[in-house]
Scaffold this active site. Structure first.
Site, PDB file in Angstrom:
ATOM      1  CG  HIS A 126      -2.466  -6.535  10.505  1.00 26.36           C
ATOM      2  ND1 HIS A 126      -1.267  -6.194   9.905  1.00 26.36           N
ATOM      3  CD2 HIS A 126      -3.113  -5.356  10.762  1.00 26.36           C
ATOM      4  CE1 HIS A 126      -1.200  -4.880   9.779  1.00 26.36           C
ATOM      5  NE2 HIS A 126      -2.295  -4.345  10.300  1.00 26.36           N
ATOM      6  CD  GLU A 160      -1.475  -0.113   3.641  1.00 31.16           C
ATOM      7  OE1 GLU A 160      -2.176   0.891   3.748  1.00 31.16           O
ATOM      8  OE2 GLU A 160      -1.563  -1.110   4.389  1.00 31.16           O
ATOM      9  CB  CYS A 187      -2.462  -4.283   6.582  1.00 31.42           C
ATOM     10  SG  CYS A 187      -2.097  -2.617   7.095  1.00 31.42           S
TER      11      CYS A 187
HETATM   12  N1  CAA Z   1       1.899   3.178  30.790  1.00 34.37           N
HETATM   13  C1  CAA Z   1       1.317   2.052  30.285  1.00 34.37           C
HETATM   14  N2  CAA Z   1       0.266   2.095  29.394  1.00 34.37           N
HETATM   15  C2  CAA Z   1      -0.166   3.316  29.010  1.00 34.37           C
HETATM   16  C3  CAA Z   1       0.400   4.509  29.502  1.00 34.37           C
HETATM   17  C4  CAA Z   1       1.462   4.416  30.433  1.00 34.37           C
HETATM   18  N3  CAA Z   1       2.042   5.485  30.941  1.00 34.37           N
HETATM   19  N4  CAA Z   1      -0.258   5.534  28.930  1.00 34.37           N
HETATM   20  C5  CAA Z   1      -1.200   5.017  28.115  1.00 34.37           C
HETATM   21  N5  CAA Z   1      -1.141   3.680  28.169  1.00 34.37           N
HETATM   22  C6  CAA Z   1      -1.966   2.716  27.451  1.00 34.37           C
HETATM   23  C7  CAA Z   1      -3.432   3.153  27.338  1.00 34.37           C
HETATM   24  O1  CAA Z   1      -4.150   2.814  28.514  1.00 34.37           O
HETATM   25  C8  CAA Z   1      -3.876   2.386  26.113  1.00 34.37           C
HETATM   26  O2  CAA Z   1      -4.141   1.045  26.487  1.00 34.37           O
HETATM   27  P1  CAA Z   1      -5.539   0.367  26.039  1.00 34.37           P
HETATM   28  O3  CAA Z   1      -5.481   0.287  24.542  1.00 34.37           O
HETATM   29  O4  CAA Z   1      -5.501  -0.960  26.729  1.00 34.37           O
HETATM   30  O5  CAA Z   1      -6.628   1.277  26.502  1.00 34.37           O
HETATM   31  C9  CAA Z   1      -2.617   2.343  25.232  1.00 34.37           C
HETATM   32  O6  CAA Z   1      -1.527   2.689  26.101  1.00 34.37           O
HETATM   33  C10 CAA Z   1      -2.649   3.368  24.112  1.00 34.37           C
HETATM   34  O7  CAA Z   1      -2.962   4.600  24.666  1.00 34.37           O
HETATM   35  P2  CAA Z   1      -3.966   5.596  23.944  1.00 34.37           P
HETATM   36  O8  CAA Z   1      -5.191   4.860  23.535  1.00 34.37           O
HETATM   37  O9  CAA Z   1      -4.116   6.807  24.758  1.00 34.37           O
HETATM   38  O10 CAA Z   1      -3.026   5.912  22.671  1.00 34.37           O
HETATM   39  P3  CAA Z   1      -3.268   6.797  21.436  1.00 34.37           P
HETATM   40  O11 CAA Z   1      -4.398   7.742  21.547  1.00 34.37           O
HETATM   41  O12 CAA Z   1      -1.918   7.377  21.187  1.00 34.37           O
HETATM   42  O13 CAA Z   1      -3.684   5.775  20.264  1.00 34.37           O
HETATM   43  C11 CAA Z   1      -3.436   4.067  18.643  1.00 34.37           C
HETATM   44  C12 CAA Z   1      -3.128   4.491  20.081  1.00 34.37           C
HETATM   45  C13 CAA Z   1      -4.957   4.178  18.424  1.00 34.37           C
HETATM   46  C14 CAA Z   1      -2.992   2.662  18.395  1.00 34.37           C
HETATM   47  C15 CAA Z   1      -2.689   5.052  17.681  1.00 34.37           C
HETATM   48  O14 CAA Z   1      -1.319   4.817  17.809  1.00 34.37           O
HETATM   49  C16 CAA Z   1      -3.114   4.932  16.229  1.00 34.37           C
HETATM   50  O15 CAA Z   1      -4.094   5.552  15.834  1.00 34.37           O
HETATM   51  N6  CAA Z   1      -2.359   4.159  15.389  1.00 34.37           N
HETATM   52  C17 CAA Z   1      -2.621   4.048  13.935  1.00 34.37           C
HETATM   53  C18 CAA Z   1      -3.851   3.245  13.597  1.00 34.37           C
HETATM   54  C19 CAA Z   1      -3.715   1.795  13.980  1.00 34.37           C
HETATM   55  O16 CAA Z   1      -2.636   1.265  14.159  1.00 34.37           O
HETATM   56  N7  CAA Z   1      -4.883   1.107  14.073  1.00 34.37           N
HETATM   57  C20 CAA Z   1      -4.874  -0.331  14.387  1.00 34.37           C
HETATM   58  C21 CAA Z   1      -6.045  -1.057  13.761  1.00 34.37           C
HETATM   59  S1  CAA Z   1      -6.136  -0.719  12.004  1.00 34.37           S
HETATM   60  C22 CAA Z   1      -4.993  -1.815  11.303  1.00 34.37           C
HETATM   61  O17 CAA Z   1      -4.600  -2.759  11.915  1.00 34.37           O
HETATM   62  C23 CAA Z   1      -4.488  -1.526   9.938  1.00 34.37           C
HETATM   63  C24 CAA Z   1      -3.148  -0.886  10.055  1.00 34.37           C
HETATM   64  O18 CAA Z   1      -2.118  -1.552  10.038  1.00 34.37           O
HETATM   65  C25 CAA Z   1      -3.067   0.587  10.179  1.00 34.37           C
END
Ligand code: CAA
Length: 388
Positions: free
Chosen positions: A235, A81, A113
């Site tokens: 994945h 992609e 993906c």
């Molecule tokens: N210590 C330990 N854990 C902590 C922490 C700390 N100090 N602070 C936060 N965390 C934890 C949170 O509790 C959370 O855990 P849960 O998921 O169990 O709730 C985790 O860390 C992530 O924290 P946030 O949700 O606050 O993180 P974020 O807002 O930065 O978003 C994400 C995380 C959504 C994965 C973001 O990185 C993202 O959007 N990534 C791109 C999209 C993606 O990867 N999507 C996955 C599905 S789609 C797919 O699979 C296709 C693809 O390849 C893209």
């Protein structure tokens, strides 16, 4: 009895530079454990300006061709992609760079993906019709999100090369598949953008829903029972997604998730980051290469997800003698010999090379391997092989 068809070679490549997520956390002033524990990632692989999906694919493919030659290979399917051309398949650039035989067909496939799984299934179907033929399946991607976005920590880059043939030497691919599609906007990249649009939390929820739907379809089609599987490979947009997915699937079948069935598959991805189409197959390589025990005869459950979204659950069975055909020592060396870069060097590498405006752009020599993108000249990509 039908003839087994599957994978005889599994090779990956990732660039030799990375930025540690601890560096990113320090720059953004956030707790590094959010990355190491919260999303389960340690490093993001960073390509140089002279590395792309073709050079990474070439590095991954070289040991496969060295071990198996090209006899019988009549098709190469390139899943990505991170396309480098809207018309010409990245596989044809690879064809030239690797001096592949002329009597082959090439096609590039895309569905986020997921597309490497479509490529693998197409390869198996082709070999079922022509058991004397072999197919190369390439999955190669650069996962690049906007700086300072929530996706920034889930970047990465890498390629996997697979050889598909009859009487495979590593894995037999099962004939039952569960599939699921829904038209959603969880992650997409319009043609005018070099980075994706995404709704991270929504995408993770749709991934989990797609897993259940694909699993149910797999069961309806006569798939193996959950208890039959020794390992599950998912994945991995980030490694913790694998834990979450596994717990979700265990809940769906009414059992407790066994972390040991998924953890070995997370090891390599933690060190590389997301590599989109290659991500599931990197988890598969990690599962096979980091297992201490002999997995001969073990059934593996594989879940492929591509945003937008299409998903598939299928199975593979480990073949006797598989360890003789793994490239664990080479992969260990690739991961061990990488160098960390500071934050400023990371943001400089992050900028994509532009070939649009100038008549010729010569790329800085940043790749460490054999293959590099030397220049973009008159809108044509010029690749170089520096020899073994
Ligand atoms: N210590 C330990 N854990 C902590 C922490 C700390 N100090 N602070 C936060 N965390 C934890 C949170 O509790 C959370 O855990 P849960 O998921 O169990 O709730 C985790 O860390 C992530 O924290 P946030 O949700 O606050 O993180 P974020 O807002 O930065 O978003 C994400 C995380 C959504 C994965 C973001 O990185 C993202 O959007 N990534 C791109 C999209 C993606 O990867 N999507 C996955 C599905 S789609 C797919 O699979 C296709 C693809 O390849 C893209």
């Amino acid at each position: 009895m039908t003839q087994p068809i599957g994978i005889s070679a599994l090779s990956f490549h990732t660039p030799h530079r990375y930025v540690a997520l601890a560096t990113l956390a320090e720059h953004h002033g956030i707790d590094p454990e959010k990355f190491s524990r919260g999303i389960g990632q340690d490093k993001i692989a960073l390509p140089g300006h002279d590395e792309d999906v073709v050079t990474m694919a070439a590095e991954a493919l070289a040991p496969v061709l060295a071990a198996h030659g090209t006899d019988g290979i009549d098709t190469l399917i390139f899943a990505t992609e991170t396309g480098i051309d809207q018309s010409k398949s990245a596989g044809i650039y690879l064809h030239g760079l690797m001096n592949l035989p002329a009597n082959m067909r090439h096609v590039e496939v895309k569905q986020a993906c997921y597309s490497a799984t479509a490529a693998l299934q197409m390869a198996c179907a082709h070999v079922a019709r022509h058991p004397d033929r072999k197919v190369l399946v390439i999955a190669s991607d650069v996962a690049r999100y906007d700086l300072d976005s929530s996706g920034e920590a889930t970047q990465g880059a890498g390629a996997v090369a697979m050889l598909v043939e009859a009487d495979p030497k590593i894995l037999e691919i099962g004939t039952v598949s569960g599939v699921f599609t829904e038209d959603i906007m969880d992650f997409w990249r319009p043609n005018h953008r070099s980075t994706p649009m995404f709704d991270g939390k929504y995408s993770a929820l749709r991934y989990l829903n797609a897993l259940v739907e694909a699993w149910r379809d797999y069961q309806a089609g006569g798939g193996r029972a959950y208890e039959d599987f020794a390992r599950f490979c998912y994945h991995l947009p980030f490694s913790r997604m694998g834990d979450k997915a596994h717990r979700h699937l265990a809940k769906e079948v009414g059992t407790r998730a066994d972390a040991a069935a998924v953890t070995p598959g997370l090891t390599y991805n933690r060190q590389i980051g997301n590599c989109y189409t290659a991500s599931l197959y990197l988890a598969l390589i990690s599962t096979l290469e980091t297992a201490e025990e002999d997995l001969t005869g073990a059934h593996l459950g594989l879940f492929s997800y591509g945003s937008g979204a299409t998903a598939e659950f299928f199975d593979a069975t480990v073949v006797p003698g598989y360890r003789d055909h793994l490239l664990g020592a080479r992969h260990g060396e690739i991961l061990k010999s990488r160098a960390a870069v500071p934050y400023d060097a990371y943001t400089a590498l992050w900028q994509s090379p532009k070939g649009a405006d100038a008549a010729r752009v010569d790329m800085p020599e940043e790749a460490a391997g054999r293959f590099r993108l030397a220049a973009i000249d008159d809108h044509k990509r010029i690749y170089a092989d520096r020899g073994a």
